[in-house]
Design an enzyme around this catalytic site. Sequence first.
Site, PDB file in Angstrom:
ATOM      1  CE  LYS A   1      54.917   3.232  -8.766  1.00  0.00           C
ATOM      2  NZ  LYS A   1      53.923   4.110  -9.343  1.00  0.00           N
TER       3      LYS A   1
ATOM      4  CG  HIS B   1      47.705 -31.664 -18.279  1.00  0.00           C
ATOM      5  ND1 HIS B   1      47.660 -33.016 -18.495  1.00  0.00           N
ATOM      6  CD2 HIS B   1      46.755 -31.136 -19.085  1.00  0.00           C
ATOM      7  CE1 HIS B   1      46.737 -33.296 -19.405  1.00  0.00           C
ATOM      8  NE2 HIS B   1      46.175 -32.157 -19.781  1.00  0.00           N
TER       9      HIS B   1
ATOM     10  CD  GLU C   1      46.988  -0.949 -10.689  1.00  0.00           C
ATOM     11  OE1 GLU C   1      48.201  -1.002 -10.583  1.00  0.00           O
ATOM     12  OE2 GLU C   1      46.424  -0.403 -11.651  1.00  0.00           O
TER      13      GLU C   1
HETATM   14  O1  PA5 Z   1      46.541   1.376 -13.864  1.00  0.00           O
HETATM   15  C1  PA5 Z   1      47.437   2.120 -13.510  1.00  0.00           C
HETATM   16  O2  PA5 Z   1      47.232   3.291 -13.208  1.00  0.00           O
HETATM   17  C2  PA5 Z   1      48.885   1.634 -13.436  1.00  0.00           C
HETATM   18  O3  PA5 Z   1      49.016   0.298 -13.734  1.00  0.00           O
HETATM   19  C3  PA5 Z   1      49.738   2.408 -14.394  1.00  0.00           C
HETATM   20  O4  PA5 Z   1      49.226   2.228 -15.683  1.00  0.00           O
HETATM   21  C4  PA5 Z   1      51.186   1.947 -14.352  1.00  0.00           C
HETATM   22  O5  PA5 Z   1      51.671   2.057 -13.064  1.00  0.00           O
HETATM   23  C5  PA5 Z   1      52.032   2.780 -15.286  1.00  0.00           C
HETATM   24  O6  PA5 Z   1      51.903   4.115 -14.968  1.00  0.00           O
HETATM   25  P1  PA5 Z   1      52.346   5.244 -15.978  1.00  0.00           P
HETATM   26  O7  PA5 Z   1      51.499   5.137 -17.169  1.00  0.00           O
HETATM   27  O8  PA5 Z   1      52.126   6.521 -15.233  1.00  0.00           O
HETATM   28  O9  PA5 Z   1      53.787   4.988 -16.281  1.00  0.00           O
END
Ligand code: PA5
Length: 448
Positions: free
Chosen positions: A424, A310, A289
């Site tokens: 989303k 394996h 990310e």
């Molecule tokens: O690293 C990030 O920002 C995302 O992975 C969020 O943690 C994830 O989408 C969950 O978001 P939230 O904590 O707003 O529910």
Amino acid sequence: MKHLQIDLSGATGSIPSDYFGRLQEIAKQSIDKLHEGKGAGNSFLGWLRLPSSVVEGELEEIETVAATLREQCEIVIVIGIGGSYLGARAVIEAISNSFDCMLAERKHPQIIYAGHNISEDYLLELVEFLKDKAFGLINISKSGTTTEPAIAFRILKKLLEEQAGKAVARNRIVAITDARRGALRNLADYEDYKSFVIPDNVGGRFSVLTPVGLLPIALAGVNIHELMNGARYMEKKSGRTVSLAENLAAQYAIARNYLYASGHKIEILANFHPKLHYLAEWWKQLYGESEGKENKGIFPAAVDLTTDLHSMGQWIQEGERSIFETVISVSAPNKRIAIPKDKDDFDGLNYLAGKRVDAVNKMAQLGTKLAHIDGGVPVIEISIPELTPYYVGELIYFFQKACGISGYMLGVNPFDQPGVEAYKKNMFALLNKPGFEAESEAIKARLQ
Ligand code: PA5
């Protein structure tokens, strides 16, 4: 006392010295940018000083809430997705007994995760499992509006209230969310749930050392003081004034960027301990990310070894040469078991009789490293002395710091995640979510 080490000799041996000098210069600039808060995404740098800025009182409050849940619940469901659950799960699984959920003498509630998928079967089976059990909920969402955990929470809250009554349920629910904004903050305030705040300046994937990770980790019986101490040590050892020769996080960031620029587009995080499976999941999110944007970025993958030797072992040894491997090595196991001698020796294993299982694992690890290097796969090795909260704390901060440096070296903003919105938007359009009318029309026309 021993600490985390990094061995780059299997990865960067051939790096030309002038090029290496240039990479070091870029790494230094990246470290300066991080510490001066002058780079992209600079409003999300709270994690940099989290270990040193968290005071004992905050940890004690977390432990008090964990103790209350422990007294009341035989099971606690940790609800969250991405950065709101992976860090906790990574630490809990790294430290806990492999058969924790089956141990009769466990001193803490069983922890189950939810809200990290939208599987109806998963949720219904969970609801069935929880019937007539004393359970609690830790609901974690920074935005407070993420669909996956919101659905899980709605279903499990209803079940809990029906089973235990509203008053008892209220005492068994903890919310971890933004200080002021979002649906979960509003609900927590309205229902008067115990709540913890996710600092504004800490993004989800960098939040394991906030209550997001610390409450579930403490609940699982892991020493969060030791975890923070390990992270604090690494914070100091990768600080701005530490030379690059001493700064292991910077060295890892330099090695990754060198390997990426020389055509190694995939990094495989390998472990030789099944307890590290979720640490790799957490790492994949952290790097994926943070760096995968603007059509750039190393693809972070992971394998559990020797298990995957394996299966994926063939690809790693002889597939396309676009990969490098980062091995997390644990110098000494916490437990001891030796291979027994057998009088018949039908399996031909007597040559190993008396040896510890870990001695065999270590030879598998060394043999794999040499084979992969021979097969053209650069190998970075990161070692920690033992799987303890302290060293897992070192590892967490090491990876976070290296990620910030590496992302800036790559030239991206490591602290945003614009790409995660695309699915989303389509999902909301397909579900006719209010506010997505135009997108709904567009997607329906596209699908006709
Ligand atoms: O690293 C990030 O920002 C995302 O992975 C969020 O943690 C994830 O989408 C969950 O978001 P939230 O904590 O707003 O529910």
